[in-house]
Motif scaffolding. Sequence first.
Motif: not given
Lengths: 331, 246
Positions: A45-50, A149-150, A152-166
């Motif tokens: 879902e996070l990836g879909r929104r991004l 972000s928290r 799904a990945y337990g952290r604030a949105p950053d490069a790790f989260v964005i790349t993985r969610a997409l």
Amino acid sequence: MALVLLQACQTPDLPPDSPAHIHIPVWFPDPVYPDDNMPTRYRVELGRRLFYSTSLSSDGTVSCGSCHVPSAAFTDGRRVSPGAHGRLGRRNAPTLANVAWNPCYMMECGVPTLELQALAPLADSAEMDRTFSEIFRQLEEDPLISRLSRAAYGRAPDAFVITRALACFQRTFVSGDSGYDRYRFGGRADQLSPEAVRGMELFFSDRLACARCHPAPFFTDFDFHNIGLYARYDDTGRERVTYNPEDSGKFRTPTLRNIALTAPYMHDGSLESLEDVVTFYSEGGVGHRIQDPAIRPLNLTGAEQRDLVAFLHSLTDWNFVQNHTFLPLEE
Amino acid sequence: MLIVSALVLIFFSGCETSPVGEGRSPITLKIAAEGNGQPFRLGDVYHSPQGFRYRLETYRSYISMIELVREDGSAELLRDFSLVDFDEGMELRMNVPSGHYDSIRFVLGVPVAYNKHVDPSQYANSHVLSVQGSEGMFWYWNSGYIFVKFDGKADLEGLEGNALLEPYAFHCGDDPLVRTLSFPLENTWFPRGRQREITLVTQVEKCLDGDDPIDLNVDFITHTTGDFALARRFMDNFAGSFILRE
């Protein structure tokens, strides 16, 4: 055959890490998901929104979904796509169908993972044209993205989260339910017209050897070939990453799945229609010095060309291009 | 007694990293740039080997795995990864085990093991190799770090009164262009408790006027993929621009 169960994460009683159900046809190999990015409902879902967030572009007009439209099998019908501020790229937008199985990314395969690939369009001045510090700050200020972000990945949105969610969202783009698939693997003789059957036989014949570079089930060998599109390539493709002149003009073989919906064709969108493509292959390329030897004059008759086009149309997966779970979430 | 102990503790905790304790030698490591023998500043005008005036608008580089190396080949790592903006330079303070060190060794760029097959998003956001930390120094379409950026404007007509308008850019990276440099130390003794200062200096003009002079009028741009041969020439000159001062 398992039912498609991919759902938007609208079920409040499911934990955030509940797996996303992604239907894989049994004639596909199992995809390999990275250990740190197993697909879950929240991550998808996070990836879909991004994916559909135009605010990720510097002028607020472009999202991933601008150039990768589901109804066009995640292409956009343009020769090259306009990015932020209307700047044009130089390559045709590729389909995202079945990207989960790509061994590498970009047409010359300079990017090793789907996660890393997300950085390229975000930073490219001809695409999204953003700095990452701007993106992270913006996303952290978005309450929903920040919460997802928290979760799904337990952290604030950053490069790790964005790349993985997409990447998680894109790994749901599985296409294996075309008329050809139902004919070939489902025993449904009614799924291909007589023209398409003749075209299929031509496609897989030794005489044409199309399947040498476009083998089933993905209709790509994931390898690199110079097909003699030009005598001299301004865009040298694979050579850009290997520095080897023998790789000049080589690009990764694109999939032919949903090809009837992804015009125009070639790495630069220079061929308008499937008929143009079939004519090109019939004529056998322009004779580049390192043109793949499989590209040679085939001297197809008009009827053979029409049959081939009919077969290529049978690779359209209408369930895939009409899958509502790929569309932007309605707020 | 308590006060004396506290004072001793305060004295020894004043260093940047760990206190200079038993058997430790404090070091100040500086990385700097000079142009024509003077401290480098962006915007200063230099002359190419062919006499063209040029100024730099960007001069930054990854410098990695800075080590002091002993005679037996063992080494003490001073710094793993740095991204140096040469108009600011860099100064680090650390402590190393006291003793003899024969040379200082470092890598220009990012070592192969960390360059193309490591995901920058796995680093903490403050790390110089992270997505944020490497912004502007990473090729996203061909995953890997840009080892050095040396770009600006030049006058290629050779007229002193002309404005510097012609752009040039040397953006070099990729595994074949990693360079490891080693400089013998004149003073190999690092005594306990006695400050040593080591400075690595890049001499700006040597980047174009090295063993393989680069003519800006002919070879003025490479992003490595577009002209790998020129990138290699520049990288070799860049490596040759470094000297050691003790």
